[in-house]
Design a protein around this motif. Structure first.
Motif, PDB file in Angstrom:
ATOM      1  N   TRP A  38       0.830  -1.209   0.000  1.00 18.59           N
ATOM      2  CA  TRP A  38       0.000   0.000   0.000  1.00 18.59           C
ATOM      3  C   TRP A  38       0.862   1.255   0.000  1.00 18.59           C
ATOM      4  N   VAL A  39       1.986   1.191   0.704  1.00 13.94           N
ATOM      5  CA  VAL A  39       2.900   2.336   0.705  1.00 13.94           C
ATOM      6  C   VAL A  39       3.475   2.551  -0.693  1.00 13.94           C
ATOM      7  N   LEU A  40       3.908   1.454  -1.317  1.00 17.69           N
ATOM      8  CA  LEU A  40       4.487   1.560  -2.656  1.00 17.69           C
ATOM      9  C   LEU A  40       3.468   2.055  -3.672  1.00 17.69           C
ATOM     10  N   LEU A  41       2.184   1.797  -3.422  1.00 15.66           N
ATOM     11  CA  LEU A  41       1.150   2.286  -4.331  1.00 15.66           C
ATOM     12  C   LEU A  41       1.185   3.809  -4.421  1.00 15.66           C
ATOM     13  N   GLY A  42       1.371   4.482  -3.286  1.00 15.38           N
ATOM     14  CA  GLY A  42       1.488   5.941  -3.290  1.00 15.38           C
ATOM     15  C   GLY A  42       2.750   6.408  -3.978  1.00 15.38           C
ATOM     16  N   VAL A  43       3.873   5.693  -3.746  1.00 19.54           N
ATOM     17  CA  VAL A  43       5.134   6.035  -4.413  1.00 19.54           C
ATOM     18  C   VAL A  43       4.977   5.906  -5.922  1.00 19.54           C
ATOM     19  N   MET A  44       4.333   4.809  -6.356  1.00 15.62           N
ATOM     20  CA  MET A  44       4.154   4.572  -7.792  1.00 15.62           C
ATOM     21  C   MET A  44       3.208   5.590  -8.427  1.00 15.62           C
ATOM     22  N   LEU A  45       2.197   6.031  -7.684  1.00 19.25           N
ATOM     23  CA  LEU A  45       1.274   7.028  -8.221  1.00 19.25           C
ATOM     24  C   LEU A  45       2.007   8.320  -8.531  1.00 19.25           C
ATOM     25  N   ALA A  46       2.887   8.731  -7.623  1.00 13.49           N
ATOM     26  CA  ALA A  46       3.678   9.945  -7.872  1.00 13.49           C
ATOM     27  C   ALA A  46       4.615   9.749  -9.063  1.00 13.49           C
ATOM     28  N   MET A  47       5.228   8.572  -9.156  1.00 11.79           N
ATOM     29  CA  MET A  47       6.131   8.299 -10.276  1.00 11.79           C
ATOM     30  C   MET A  47       5.359   8.285 -11.596  1.00 11.79           C
ATOM     31  N   LEU A  48       4.129   7.768 -11.561  1.00 10.64           N
ATOM     32  CA  LEU A  48       3.301   7.745 -12.763  1.00 10.64           C
ATOM     33  C   LEU A  48       3.005   9.160 -13.250  1.00 10.64           C
ATOM     34  N   LEU A  49       2.795  10.080 -12.313  1.00 12.08           N
ATOM     35  CA  LEU A  49       2.520  11.466 -12.687  1.00 12.08           C
ATOM     36  C   LEU A  49       3.647  12.042 -13.542  1.00 12.08           C
ATOM     37  N   SER A  50       4.885  11.866 -13.083  1.00 19.49           N
ATOM     38  CA  SER A  50       6.014  12.448 -13.809  1.00 19.49           C
ATOM     39  C   SER A  50       6.229  11.745 -15.141  1.00 19.49           C
ATOM     40  N   MET A  51       5.925  10.431 -15.207  1.00 17.54           N
ATOM     41  CA  MET A  51       6.092   9.704 -16.466  1.00 17.54           C
ATOM     42  C   MET A  51       5.031  10.108 -17.482  1.00 17.54           C
ATOM     43  N   LEU A  52       3.784  10.284 -17.008  1.00 13.48           N
ATOM     44  CA  LEU A  52       2.693  10.650 -17.903  1.00 13.48           C
ATOM     45  C   LEU A  52       2.864  12.054 -18.465  1.00 13.48           C
ATOM     46  N   ASP A  53       3.430  12.939 -17.667  1.00 10.64           N
ATOM     47  CA  ASP A  53       3.382  14.361 -17.981  1.00 10.64           C
ATOM     48  C   ASP A  53       3.968  14.695 -19.344  1.00 10.64           C
ATOM     49  N   ASN A  54       5.193  14.226 -19.608  1.00 12.54           N
ATOM     50  CA  ASN A  54       5.838  14.588 -20.876  1.00 12.54           C
ATOM     51  C   ASN A  54       5.060  14.075 -22.077  1.00 12.54           C
ATOM     52  N   MET A  55       4.509  12.859 -21.970  1.00 16.97           N
ATOM     53  CA  MET A  55       3.782  12.288 -23.101  1.00 16.97           C
ATOM     54  C   MET A  55       2.437  12.984 -23.307  1.00 16.97           C
ATOM     55  N   VAL A  56       1.771  13.332 -22.216  1.00 17.62           N
ATOM     56  CA  VAL A  56       0.507  14.064 -22.335  1.00 17.62           C
ATOM     57  C   VAL A  56       0.757  15.421 -22.962  1.00 17.62           C
ATOM     58  N   VAL A  57       1.797  16.120 -22.481  1.00 15.02           N
ATOM     59  CA  VAL A  57       2.101  17.457 -22.987  1.00 15.02           C
ATOM     60  C   VAL A  57       2.520  17.405 -24.450  1.00 15.02           C
ATOM     61  N   SER A  58       3.305  16.387 -24.840  1.00 17.13           N
ATOM     62  CA  SER A  58       3.724  16.274 -26.236  1.00 17.13           C
ATOM     63  C   SER A  58       2.512  16.149 -27.157  1.00 17.13           C
ATOM     64  N   THR A  59       1.505  15.386 -26.737  1.00 16.41           N
ATOM     65  CA  THR A  59       0.292  15.231 -27.538  1.00 16.41           C
ATOM     66  C   THR A  59      -0.472  16.545 -27.623  1.00 16.41           C
TER      67      THR A  59
END
Length: 520
Positions: free
Chosen positions: A28-49
C-alpha cells in the motif's frame, strides 16, 4: 568548496537506526510512491500530444522545443541533488517536497498566458519531477530489501507500461474534450492524493544528519549534465554534429566531469560518492544495462509508432495502443522474473537472457521494410518487450544490491539519471540517423512525418519517401541492437552476489552520521 551545516563530527550509528524492518503494508505504501512516479512519467507524453493545441493558443512556435527541453534538462540536473538530500535529510520529507513542487509547477503551467511563462513553469515542474524520479527508487530500496524486491517488480513495470501507453491516449482525450490546460491540471488531484497518501502511510527514518553539503559538486555536475543534455538536444537538428557549438558543449561536459571527479574525491560528504562505482563491479555493469535500456525505451517509443503510422498506415489517434505488443510482455515477464528471483535468490540469468532478446528483437526490427506486416512488427516487439522485462528492473535490483543503504539515495538517483541521459542521447543519435535517411525525400522539405506527409505526393515520390522512412528506422534499430549486444557482454560479467534479505549493510561499509530525529 563546501558549505558546512555543522562542524561537529558524528560517530557511525548502530545498524538498526538506518534500516528498519519493511512495513507490513509495504504494498500500500508503494502504491502511493508509484502514483507519484506515474505522474512524472505521464506528464511529458501528455504534454507532447497537446503541444499543437498549446502553440495554437499561446503562439511561440519557434520556442516549442524548449517546452520539452527545459523540463528534461532540469529533471536530469536536479535528480542527483534530490537523491543526496534524501540521504542527508530523510527520504520522506524530500519525496513529499518533490511532489509538492511538481503540483505547484503543474498549476502554474496550466495558468500560463504565454509560451515564455509556460517554459519557465515547466522548469518548476522539472525540479519536482527530478525529486520524484530520484526518491521513488531510493524509497523502494529503503522499504524493500533486494531479495524481496522481485515481489513488487510487477508494480514498477506496470507504471512504466501505463505511462508509455496511457500518456498519448490521455493527452489526446484531454485536448479533444477539454481545454489544453487540463493536460496540466489533471496532475493536481492525482498529485494531492499521492501527497496525502504518503504523508499518512509512509514510514521511513526521518534522518537529519550533521554533514557538509557538497556545493562544488552540485555546481560542477549541474554544469556537466546541462552541457550533455543541450548537446544531445541540439545535435543533428539545431546544429550539425561537427559544429563548434556541439563540440564546445562536449568539451565543456568532459572538463566539468573531470573536475567533478576531482572534487568528489576530496569532499567530506560527496554529492555522488565515487565508492558506489568502485565498491563492487556490479554497479557500473548495471549502469551500462540501464543506460542501454533507456536508449531502447525512448528510441522504440518514438520511432516504432512513427514507422507504424507512416509506413503501415496505423491511426495516430491510437498511437498509445501501438506499443501494447511491447509493453504487455514487459509487465508479465518482469513480474515472473521478480517472483523467481525472490524465491530462488538467482538473478544473473535474467539480464543475460534479456539482453539477448533485446539484441534479437531489435535486429529483427531493423529488417522491416515497406512490405512488413503489422502482425510481424508486433511479433518483433514482443521479443523486445521480453528483453526489457528481464533487464530493466533486474538491472536496478543489481545496482541496489551493490551499495550500502547509506548511499542508496545517491546511487538510485544515478540509476534514474543514467536512464534519462540514455534516453536523451539515444533520441539525439537516432534523430540524426533518421533525418539523414529521410531528409532528401521529405515532401517539399517540410520536415513532416506521419500519414499527413503523404498527402499530394506522386506514386513514385511516395514510394521513395516510405522506403526512406523504413531505411531510417532500420538504421536506428541496428544501432540499438549493437548497443544491446554490448549490454549482453556487461551482463555476462555480473557477479551473482547473494541478495540482501533485510537490514542494512555491515557497519564497516556504512558511514551514516548520527541521526538527529527518530523514525517516523
Amino acid at each position: 568548496m563546501s558549505a558546512s551545516l555543522s562542524s561537529t563530527p558524528s560517530p557511525s550509528p548502530s545498524p538498526s537506526t538506518d534500516a528498519p524492518a519493511p512495513p507490513r503494508n509495504v504494498r500500500w505504501v508503494l502504491l502511493g510512491v508509484m502514483l507519484a512516479m506515474l505522474l512524472s512519467m505521464l506528464d511529458n507524453m501528455v504534454v507532447s500530444t497537446a503541444m499543437p493545441t498549446i502553440v495554437g493558443d499561446l503562439g511561440g512556435l519557434e520556442h516549442i522545443s524548449w517546452v520539452v527541453t527545459a523540463y528534461t534538462l532540469v529533471t536530469a540536473v536536479t535528480t542527483p541533488v534530490w537523491g543526496k538530500f534524501g540521504d542527508l535529510f530523510g527520504r520522506k520529507p524530500m519525496y513529499l517536497a518533490a511532489i509538492a513542487v511538481f503540483i505547484v509547477g503543474s498549476a502554474l503551467c496550466g495558468a500560463s498566458r504565454s509560451m515564455g511563462e509556460l517554459i519557465a513553469f515547466r522548469v518548476v515542474q522539472g525540479i519536482g519531477a527530478g525529486g520524484i524520479g530520484a526518491g521513488a527508487f531510493a524509497l523502494i530500496g529503503a522499504l524493500v530489501p533486494p531479495r524481496e524486491r522481485g515481489r513488487y517488480q510487477g508494480m514498477t513495470a506496470s507504471v512504466m507500461a501505463i505511462g508509455t501507453i496511457g500518456g498519448p491516449l490521455l493527452g489526446g482525450f484531454v485536448t479533444g474534450h477539454f481545454d489544453w490546460r487540463w493536460a496540466f491540471y489533471v496532475n493536481l488531484p492525482l498529485g494531492l492524493v499521492a501527497l496525502v497518501w504518503l504523508w499518512l502511510k509512509l514510514r521511513v527514518p526521518a534522518t537529519r544528519v550533521e554533514a557538509r553539503i557538497d556545493w562544488a559538486g552540485i555546481g560542477l555536475l549541474t554544469f556537466s549534465i546541462t552541457a550533455i543534455v543541450l548537446a544531445a538536444t541540439w545535435a543533428g537538428g539545431t546544429y550539425a554534429w561537427g559544429s563548434w557549438q556541439i563540440l564546445g558543449l562536449a568539451a565543456a561536459a568532459l572538463a566539468g566531469l573531470s573536475l567533478f571527479v576531482a572534487v568528489e574525491r576530496r569532499a567530506g560528504e560527496p554529492l555522488m560518492p565515487l565508492s558506489v562505482f568502485t565498491g563492487h563491479r556490479n554497479y557500473p555493469l548495471a549502469m551500462v544495462m540501464i543506460l542501454v535500456a533507456g536508449v531502447v525505451m525512448f528510441g522504440a517509443g518514438l520511432y516504432l509508432p512513427l514507422f507504424q503510422q507512416t509506413v503501415q498506415g496505423a491511426s495516430a489517434t491510437d498511437s498509445g495502443l501501438l506499443m501494447l505488443p511491447m509493453m504487455i510482455p514487459v509487465v508479465i515477464v518482469s513480474t515472473i522474473a521478480g517472483k523467481v528471483m525472490s524465491t530462488t535468490g538467482r538473478y544473473k540469468v535474467f539480464p543475460v537472457v534479456g539482453t539477448l532478446f533485446l539484441t534479437a528483437g531489435l535486429g529483427l526490427l531493423a529488417t522491416m521494410d515497406t512490405g512488413t506486416s503489422s502482425a510481424l512488427t508486433g511479433l518483433y516487439m514482443v521479443l523486445v518487450g521480453i528483453g526489457l522485462g528481464c533487464t530493466l528492473q533486474m538491472a536496478g535490483t543489481i545496482a541496489q544490491n551493490s551499495v550500502p543503504l547509506r548511499d542508496m539515495g545517491a546511487a538510485m538517483s544515478a540509476v534514474n539519471l543514467f536512464r534519462t541521459l540514455g534516453g536523451s542521447l539515444g533520441v539525439a543519435v537516432f534523430g540524426s540517423l533518421f533525418t539523414r535517411a529521410v531528409g532528401p525525400h521529405e515532401p517539399g522539405g517540410a520536415g513532416s512525418t506521419g500519414a499527413n506527409a503523404l498527402t499530394g505526393m506522386s506514386a513514385g515520390a511516395k514510394d521513395a519517401y516510405l522506403g526512406a522512412v523504413a531505411q531510417g528506422t532500420g538504421h536506428i534499430f541496428t544501432t540499438a541492437a549493437v548497443l544491446c549486444a554490448l549490454a549482453f557482454v556487461a551482463a555476462l560479467f555480473v557477479v551473482e552476489v547473494p541478495l540482501k534479505k533485510a537490514g542494512p549493510p555491515s557497519p564497516a561499509t556504512d558511514r551514516t552520521p548520527t541521526p538527529a530525529t527518530a523514525t517516523r
